[in-house]
Design a protein around this motif. Structure first.
Motif, short mmCIF file in Angstrom:
data_model
loop_
_atom_site.label_atom_id
_atom_site.label_comp_id
_atom_site.label_asym_id
_atom_site.label_seq_id
_atom_site.Cartn_x
_atom_site.Cartn_y
_atom_site.Cartn_z
N SER A 79 6.67 11.20 -5.02
CA SER A 79 8.07 11.24 -4.60
C SER A 79 8.18 11.41 -3.08
CB SER A 79 8.78 12.39 -5.31
OG SER A 79 10.09 12.53 -4.84
N ALA A 80 7.37 12.28 -2.51
CA ALA A 80 7.39 12.51 -1.06
C ALA A 80 6.96 11.25 -0.31
CB ALA A 80 6.49 13.68 -0.69
N ILE A 81 5.96 10.54 -0.82
CA ILE A 81 5.51 9.31 -0.18
C ILE A 81 6.65 8.28 -0.18
CG2 ILE A 81 3.97 7.32 -0.45
CD1 ILE A 81 1.83 9.34 -1.46
N ARG A 82 7.32 8.13 -1.31
CA ARG A 82 8.43 7.16 -1.38
C ARG A 82 9.57 7.55 -0.43
NH1 ARG A 82 7.13 7.44 -7.19
NH2 ARG A 82 6.00 5.53 -7.67
N GLN A 83 9.88 8.85 -0.34
CA GLN A 83 10.93 9.30 0.58
C GLN A 83 10.55 9.01 2.02
OE1 GLN A 83 12.64 13.25 -0.01
NE2 GLN A 83 11.80 13.23 -2.08
N ALA A 84 9.30 9.28 2.36
CA ALA A 84 8.83 9.06 3.74
C ALA A 84 8.87 7.57 4.08
CB ALA A 84 7.43 9.61 3.91
N LEU A 85 8.47 6.73 3.15
CA LEU A 85 8.53 5.28 3.39
C LEU A 85 9.97 4.83 3.61
CD1 LEU A 85 5.88 4.10 0.79
CD2 LEU A 85 5.67 3.99 3.29
N ASP A 86 10.90 5.38 2.82
CA ASP A 86 12.31 5.05 2.98
C ASP A 86 12.85 5.52 4.33
OD1 ASP A 86 12.39 3.88 0.48
OD2 ASP A 86 13.33 5.61 -0.51
N LEU A 87 12.29 6.61 4.85
CA LEU A 87 12.74 7.16 6.14
C LEU A 87 12.02 6.56 7.34
CD1 LEU A 87 13.09 10.91 5.13
CD2 LEU A 87 14.94 9.30 5.62
N GLY A 88 11.09 5.62 7.09
CA GLY A 88 10.46 4.93 8.20
C GLY A 88 8.99 5.20 8.45
N TRP A 89 8.34 5.96 7.60
CA TRP A 89 6.90 6.18 7.78
C TRP A 89 6.18 4.86 7.62
CZ3 TRP A 89 3.07 7.60 3.53
CH2 TRP A 89 1.80 7.83 4.06
N GLN A 90 5.31 4.54 8.56
CA GLN A 90 4.52 3.31 8.52
C GLN A 90 3.05 3.69 8.41
OE1 GLN A 90 5.85 1.42 12.15
NE2 GLN A 90 7.36 0.23 11.00
N PRO A 91 2.53 3.85 7.19
CA PRO A 91 1.16 4.33 7.01
C PRO A 91 0.10 3.34 7.43
CG PRO A 91 2.10 3.70 4.91
CD PRO A 91 3.20 3.61 5.92
N ASP A 92 0.48 2.09 7.70
CA ASP A 92 -0.51 1.09 8.10
C ASP A 92 -0.54 0.85 9.61
OD1 ASP A 92 2.04 0.11 7.92
OD2 ASP A 92 1.48 -1.81 7.04
N HIS A 93 0.18 1.68 10.37
CA HIS A 93 0.19 1.58 11.83
C HIS A 93 -0.34 2.88 12.43
CE1 HIS A 93 3.05 -1.57 10.78
NE2 HIS A 93 2.82 -2.08 11.97
N PRO A 94 -1.14 2.78 13.49
CA PRO A 94 -1.58 4.01 14.16
C PRO A 94 -0.40 4.71 14.82
CG PRO A 94 -2.45 2.06 15.28
CD PRO A 94 -1.68 1.59 14.09
N GLY A 95 -0.52 5.99 14.97
CA GLY A 95 0.55 6.74 15.62
C GLY A 95 0.49 8.21 15.30
N SER A 96 1.49 8.90 15.76
CA SER A 96 1.59 10.34 15.53
C SER A 96 1.89 10.62 14.06
CB SER A 96 2.73 10.92 16.37
OG SER A 96 2.49 10.70 17.73
N PRO A 97 1.54 11.82 13.59
CA PRO A 97 1.87 12.18 12.21
C PRO A 97 3.38 12.11 11.97
CG PRO A 97 0.31 13.74 13.11
CD PRO A 97 0.76 12.87 14.25
N PHE A 98 3.75 11.65 10.81
CA PHE A 98 5.16 11.58 10.40
C PHE A 98 5.47 12.85 9.63
CE2 PHE A 98 8.70 10.38 7.69
CZ PHE A 98 9.47 9.58 8.52
N MET A 99 6.44 13.61 10.09
CA MET A 99 6.79 14.88 9.47
C MET A 99 7.95 14.69 8.49
SD MET A 99 4.58 16.75 11.00
CE MET A 99 5.05 18.39 10.57
N LEU A 100 7.78 15.17 7.27
CA LEU A 100 8.82 15.14 6.25
C LEU A 100 9.05 16.57 5.80
CD1 LEU A 100 10.70 13.53 4.37
CD2 LEU A 100 8.78 13.35 2.78
#
Length: 109
Positions: A79-100
Motif C-alpha cells: 500500500s505504501a509503495i502504491r501511495q508513493a508511486l501516486d505521489l511521484g516516487w520514481q524508483p527507476d531514477h537515481p536521486g534522493s530518498p523519497f519520504m512518505l
C-alpha cells in the motif's frame, strides 16, 4: 543509497519486484518513542536508485518504553509503495530518498 540485501524482504507490487527493510533494533530515538517506526524500499532490479523511506504512526516494536506497537505487514508495504508511486516516487531514477509520512494515518494493515 542501496539497501543491504541481508535482512531485507522481497515483495512484488503490480508486477515489479521490490525489497523492503525494517531495522531490527530501534535507533536511540525510536527506542525512547521520540520518533516512529520507519522502513525503506527499493526496486530489486535497480539497486542504488531512489529509495522510498516510509514513516509510520506506530512506535518501533523494540522500543524500550513498552509502548504498544504494530508489525509492518507486506500488505502495508504494498500500500505504501502504491501511495508513493501516486505521489511521484520514481524508483527507476537515481536521486534522493523519497519520504512518505504515514504518521497521521492509522497503522498500515
Amino acid at each position: 543509497m542501496a539497501l543491504n540485501k541481508r535482512g531485507s524482504r522481497p515483495i512484488v507490487v503490480d508486477g515489479k519486484g521490490y525489497r523492503w527493510f525494517v531495522r531490527r533494533k530501534p535507533t536511540y530515538s525510536q527506542g525512547l518513542t521520540w520518533s516512529p517506526l520507519s522502513f525503506a524500499v527499493e526496486r530489486t532490479d535497480l539497486p542504488g536508485c531512489a529509495t522510498l523511506v516510509v514513516r509510520l504512526a506506530s512506535p518501533h516494536p523494540g522500543n524500550w518504553m513498552n509502548a504498544p506497537a504494530s508489525p509492518v505487514l507486506p500488505s502495508g508495504v504494498a500500500s505504501a509503495i502504491r501511495q508513493a508511486l501516486d505521489l511521484g516516487w520514481q524508483p527507476d531514477h537515481p536521486g534522493s530518498p523519497f519520504m512518505l509520512n504515514l504518521g497521521d494515518e492509522d497503522q498500515l494493515s
